[in-house]
Design a protein around this motif. Structure first.
Motif, PDB file in Angstrom:
ATOM      1  N   ASN A 308      50.180  66.126  44.993  1.00 48.47           N
ATOM      2  CA  ASN A 308      50.977  64.924  44.769  1.00 48.47           C
ATOM      3  C   ASN A 308      50.381  64.031  43.683  1.00 48.47           C
ATOM      4  O   ASN A 308      49.175  63.793  43.666  1.00 48.47           O
ATOM      5  CB  ASN A 308      51.079  64.126  46.070  1.00 48.47           C
ATOM      6  CG  ASN A 308      51.835  64.911  47.128  1.00 48.47           C
ATOM      7  OD1 ASN A 308      52.776  65.645  46.809  1.00 48.47           O
ATOM      8  ND2 ASN A 308      51.425  64.792  48.378  1.00 48.47           N
ATOM      9  N   THR A 309      51.270  63.568  42.793  1.00 44.71           N
ATOM     10  CA  THR A 309      50.865  62.609  41.751  1.00 44.71           C
ATOM     11  C   THR A 309      52.079  61.702  41.481  1.00 44.71           C
ATOM     12  O   THR A 309      53.201  62.057  41.848  1.00 44.71           O
ATOM     13  CB  THR A 309      50.516  63.321  40.419  1.00 44.71           C
ATOM     14  OG1 THR A 309      51.593  64.213  40.131  1.00 44.71           O
ATOM     15  CG2 THR A 309      49.221  64.071  40.464  1.00 44.71           C
ATOM     16  N   PRO A 310      51.886  60.548  40.843  1.00 48.60           N
ATOM     17  CA  PRO A 310      53.053  59.726  40.505  1.00 48.60           C
ATOM     18  C   PRO A 310      53.852  60.410  39.389  1.00 48.60           C
ATOM     19  O   PRO A 310      53.262  61.072  38.536  1.00 48.60           O
ATOM     20  CB  PRO A 310      52.428  58.419  39.988  1.00 48.60           C
ATOM     21  CG  PRO A 310      50.988  58.503  40.266  1.00 48.60           C
ATOM     22  CD  PRO A 310      50.624  59.930  40.443  1.00 48.60           C
ATOM     23  N   TYR A 311      55.163  60.277  39.410  1.00 50.61           N
ATOM     24  CA  TYR A 311      55.973  60.889  38.340  1.00 50.61           C
ATOM     25  C   TYR A 311      57.253  60.090  38.115  1.00 50.61           C
ATOM     26  O   TYR A 311      57.655  59.300  38.972  1.00 50.61           O
ATOM     27  CB  TYR A 311      56.286  62.355  38.663  1.00 50.61           C
ATOM     28  CG  TYR A 311      57.200  62.566  39.853  1.00 50.61           C
ATOM     29  CD1 TYR A 311      56.692  62.590  41.147  1.00 50.61           C
ATOM     30  CD2 TYR A 311      58.570  62.745  39.684  1.00 50.61           C
ATOM     31  CE1 TYR A 311      57.535  62.788  42.241  1.00 50.61           C
ATOM     32  CE2 TYR A 311      59.403  62.954  40.776  1.00 50.61           C
ATOM     33  CZ  TYR A 311      58.888  62.966  42.046  1.00 50.61           C
ATOM     34  OH  TYR A 311      59.713  63.159  43.118  1.00 50.61           O
ATOM     35  N   ASN A 312      57.847  60.381  36.951  1.00 51.61           N
ATOM     36  CA  ASN A 312      59.075  59.685  36.584  1.00 51.61           C
ATOM     37  C   ASN A 312      60.268  60.509  37.080  1.00 51.61           C
ATOM     38  O   ASN A 312      60.566  61.577  36.555  1.00 51.61           O
ATOM     39  CB  ASN A 312      59.100  59.525  35.061  1.00 51.61           C
ATOM     40  CG  ASN A 312      60.279  58.688  34.616  1.00 51.61           C
ATOM     41  OD1 ASN A 312      61.345  58.730  35.225  1.00 51.61           O
ATOM     42  ND2 ASN A 312      60.079  57.930  33.549  1.00 51.61           N
ATOM     43  N   PHE A 313      60.945  59.981  38.115  1.00 49.52           N
ATOM     44  CA  PHE A 313      62.026  60.732  38.756  1.00 49.52           C
ATOM     45  C   PHE A 313      63.208  60.926  37.798  1.00 49.52           C
ATOM     46  O   PHE A 313      63.764  62.021  37.704  1.00 49.52           O
ATOM     47  CB  PHE A 313      62.464  59.982  40.028  1.00 49.52           C
ATOM     48  CG  PHE A 313      63.568  60.668  40.767  1.00 49.52           C
ATOM     49  CD1 PHE A 313      63.335  61.834  41.472  1.00 49.52           C
ATOM     50  CD2 PHE A 313      64.865  60.151  40.751  1.00 49.52           C
ATOM     51  CE1 PHE A 313      64.362  62.479  42.155  1.00 49.52           C
ATOM     52  CE2 PHE A 313      65.891  60.786  41.432  1.00 49.52           C
ATOM     53  CZ  PHE A 313      65.639  61.952  42.133  1.00 49.52           C
ATOM     54  N   ASN A 314      63.567  59.860  37.078  1.00 49.01           N
ATOM     55  CA  ASN A 314      64.741  59.955  36.192  1.00 49.01           C
ATOM     56  C   ASN A 314      64.526  61.004  35.108  1.00 49.01           C
ATOM     57  O   ASN A 314      65.440  61.759  34.774  1.00 49.01           O
ATOM     58  CB  ASN A 314      65.021  58.605  35.532  1.00 49.01           C
ATOM     59  CG  ASN A 314      65.527  57.620  36.575  1.00 49.01           C
ATOM     60  OD1 ASN A 314      65.896  58.014  37.682  1.00 49.01           O
ATOM     61  ND2 ASN A 314      65.510  56.338  36.241  1.00 49.01           N
ATOM     62  N   LYS A 315      63.283  61.028  34.601  1.00 51.51           N
ATOM     63  CA  LYS A 315      62.974  61.995  33.546  1.00 51.51           C
ATOM     64  C   LYS A 315      63.127  63.425  34.092  1.00 51.51           C
ATOM     65  O   LYS A 315      63.661  64.316  33.422  1.00 51.51           O
ATOM     66  CB  LYS A 315      61.530  61.769  33.081  1.00 51.51           C
ATOM     67  CG  LYS A 315      61.305  62.196  31.659  1.00 51.51           C
ATOM     68  CD  LYS A 315      59.958  61.709  31.193  1.00 51.51           C
ATOM     69  CE  LYS A 315      59.200  62.839  30.562  1.00 51.51           C
ATOM     70  NZ  LYS A 315      57.785  62.661  30.603  1.00 51.51           N
ATOM     71  N   MET A 316      62.663  63.613  35.339  1.00 50.30           N
ATOM     72  CA  MET A 316      62.756  64.944  35.941  1.00 50.30           C
ATOM     73  C   MET A 316      64.231  65.356  36.084  1.00 50.30           C
ATOM     74  O   MET A 316      64.598  66.491  35.782  1.00 50.30           O
ATOM     75  CB  MET A 316      62.078  64.936  37.320  1.00 50.30           C
ATOM     76  CG  MET A 316      62.086  66.289  37.980  1.00 50.30           C
ATOM     77  SD  MET A 316      61.452  66.210  39.644  1.00 50.30           S
ATOM     78  CE  MET A 316      62.879  65.641  40.513  1.00 50.30           C
ATOM     79  N   ILE A 317      65.068  64.394  36.518  1.00 54.10           N
ATOM     80  CA  ILE A 317      66.495  64.721  36.688  1.00 54.10           C
ATOM     81  C   ILE A 317      67.127  65.057  35.336  1.00 54.10           C
ATOM     82  O   ILE A 317      67.908  66.005  35.226  1.00 54.10           O
ATOM     83  CB  ILE A 317      67.236  63.537  37.377  1.00 54.10           C
ATOM     84  CG1 ILE A 317      66.658  63.309  38.776  1.00 54.10           C
ATOM     85  CG2 ILE A 317      68.747  63.776  37.439  1.00 54.10           C
ATOM     86  CD1 ILE A 317      66.793  64.479  39.735  1.00 54.10           C
TER      87      ILE A 317
END
Ligand code: ADP
Length: 607
Positions: A308-317
């Protein structure tokens, strides 16, 4: 009956052992077969001992029958010893590679000695004692058994000494007991011939053998454990093979992807650009398959982990959508996205694995739908710091037959293959998806109507990142501008594979870098030691003679060495990155090398 109590008790025990042994399923091993003869011989010996007790008592009436019975009893006791010897001999030679001919010779020799002894037993005289209800036989005929027993004892000791490495093995316990008790019994028997303890001792050994080494249940469990060990070994060999294969496939794939990638950016005719795009797409598919195989082998070895790490959800979508659209290609399919706008931009979880799960559902929808619509819905439920993401992928594709739905998540299971001849796939995707969701405490459900379409709904819980300044800064640093001039900074490439060097050089071509290359770890160390200075080193890990890991160890021992070193590896196991960083590498790039990832690294270290 005064001195016959032992024999009667023995009868009870040996009958019980025979029943217990014969009603259960036995394994078909040589020693178990010998044990069967051991208990049968003992049963006959005990019965014969009781008969002899009667015939000796009435010796005057039936002298001839008494003679036959008494001598047969001695023969049976002697036979018992022979079988027991065969048993010990067999288990002590199990670990020795003997050829079949020597076994045959030994059996023939033993048979000859056995026949001679029997002949002597029947030939030599036997005397009888019958006084005050104390009944037994003695004399030269009985002495044949005593003498042969001494010889057999010596032979046993020889077997045990020869197999001394396995001396502590449980299989020898009954024989140690037998040897000690026999000595005691022979002394007792010689001092008080009226106490008939030898037959009872033999039964006692049968009982001990049954409860220690010859119980059918124990043997079956042992066999099962051995089969399990063999299966586990074979499985781990398979896992190693799969990860090696995946590594081997990645190396040439690196060249294909690398060259196509650079070719697609060069000034080439449009039609070549289109073909290069197809090569890239095919390589992506191949990489997906290789990763799938690697994931399955990791699942089987229980090595799949969630990081687990922080990530950009919108970018992934956004990435998911563009990948799905390229997968749909020219097919007449409308792609609809319905996204819950309240989902925070930054989440905490394993973005790679979340992406893998959803991409698999979207890719399947694109694969198994010929025309119509694919609807990708993302909704959420927020509770405190946690968010439940609910992804739904609905298509108007070929659908799944009701009776096949249960098999959907089994690995290598491709349903309705007859309808899918033209649709490529390995049947691994959903098995991996299910396992990943289990690891992330998520769930997946399917609704499908054959011929009309399918709907897959998956939910995954993630955490919401509150303090986003740090990851925003990180993102700012990694924004990729493909036209960068690094002002002739010096780079050293270390890779044993010429093709890989060529690919890396091609990927680094337009950034105005001064690139040198060497083909072994030793050469790299020599260059550094002879005073060459570099701004960045790309070091392959898997090289013959000296691996990248060994090279970094030596380089880091030199306190003057400050150049950042990036490991290049086709070993794409999860958790590898952390391992490399712990070893002293500054960064990690997996093969096939992603141009954007490489540029991120260059920007980070060359400024
Ligand atoms: P693969 O797609 O590589 O064969 P998967 O594990 O992803 O493997 O899928 C297993 C099987 O489930 C597929 O072979 C296909 O028969 C069926 N399947 C999966 N998704 C869909 C879908 N959206 N529509 C119809 N069938 C599907």
């Amino acid at each position: 009956m005064a001195n016959n109590y032992f024999t009667l008790c023995s009868l009870f025990y040996i009958v019980t052992i025979c029943i217990a042994f014969f009603i259960k399923e036995r394994i078909n091993s040589v020693e178990t077969k010998i044990y069967k003869y051991i208990i049968l011989t003992n049963l006959f010996t005990v019965i014969m001992a009781i008969i002899c007790f009667i015939t000796i008592k009435h010796y005057d009436l039936i002298p001839f029958i008494n003679e036959i019975c008494s001598k047969t009893l001695i023969v049976l006791m002697f036979t018992f010893h022979i079988f027991l010897t065969a048993y010990i001999y067999y288990i002590s030679t199990k670990n020795i590679n003997k050829n079949k001919n020597s076994y045959v010779l030994e059996i023939q020799f033993t048979l000859l000695v056995y026949m001679i002894c029997i002949f002597l037993i029947y030939l030599l005289p036997l005397y009888y004692h019958n006084e005050n209800n104390v009944i037994y036989s003695y004399g030269p005929s009985a002495n044949v058994t005593y003498i042969s027993t001494v010889v057999i004892f010596i032979f046993w000791i020889y077997c045990l000494v020869r197999d001394r490495k396995n001396f502590k093995n449980k299989k020898y316990w009954p024989f140690f007991v037998f040897m000690i008790l026999s000595l005691i019994c022979v002394i007792i028997q010689k001092m008080y011939p009226g106490i008939l303890v030898l037959t009872a001792l033999e039964t006692f050994i049968c009982v001990i053998m049954y409860f220690t080494i010859e119980n059918p249940d124990l043997k079956l469990i042992k066999e099962l454990n051995m089969a399990k060990d063999r299966a586990e070994k074979a499985n781990s060999a398979k896992t190693d093979f799969l990860s090696n294969m995946s590594h081997e496939i990645r190396t040439p794939l690196n060249a294909i992807v690398g060259f196509s990638e650079t070719l697609s950016r060069e000034n080439v005719p449009e039609e070549i650009k289109d073909e290069v795009k197809d090569i890239l797409m095919a390589s992506d598919n191949l990489l997906e398959i290789v990763n799938g195989i690697l994931d399955i082998s990791k699942i089987e070895a229980d090595k799949l982990e969630i990081i687990n790490t922080p990530y950009n959800f919108n970018k992934m979508i956004d990435e998911l959508i563009s990948l799905t659209k390229s997968r749909i290609g020219d097919k007449p399919i409308e792609f609809v996205l319905k996204k819950d706008q309240s989902i925070p931009e930054y989440l905490y979880g394993d973005s790679g694995r979340v992406k893998q799960v959803i991409l698999n559902l979207l890719t399947n929808a694109a694969k198994y739908t010929l025309e119509g619509k694919i609807t990708f819905t993302i909704s959420s439920v927020i509770k405190g710091d946690a968010i439940r993401l609910i992804f739904s992928v609905e298509d108007t594709g070929i659908g799944i037959k009701e009776d096949k739905i249960d098999k959907l998540f089994s690995k290598f299971e491709r349903l309705g293959v007859e309808d899918e001849i033209t649709i490529e796939g390995t049947g691994l995707g959903l098995a991996i998806t299910k396992r990943l969701l289990d690891l992330m405490h998520g769930k997946i459900v399917v609704q499908s109507t054959y011929g009309e379409g399918s709907k897959f709904i998956a939910y995954i819980d993630q955490l919401i990142v509150k303090d986003i300044t740090e990851i925003k800064n990180k993102e700012m640093n990694t924004i990729v501008d493909l036209n960068v001039n690094f002002g002739n900074k010096k780079i050293l490439l270390v890779d044993d594979n010429e093709l890989n060097i060529k690919v890396a050089k091609r990927l680094l071509k337009n950034y105005n870098l001064d690139i040198e290359d060497v083909m072994s770890g030793q050469e790299c160390i020599d260059r550094i030691n002879s005073g060459n200075k570099y701004d960045l080193i790309f070091l392959d890990d898997m090289m013959p003679k000296m691996s990248g890991k060994e090279v970094i160890k030596i380089l880091k021992n030199n306190s003057d060495f400050k150049t950042p070193v990036i490991v290049l590896t086709a070993n794409a196991l999860t958790g590898m990155k952390e391992e490399y960083i712990n070893l002293g590498f500054d960064g990690y790039l997996s093969k096939p090398i992603d141009r954007k990832e490489m540029l991120k690294v260059l920007k980070k270290y060359l400024g």
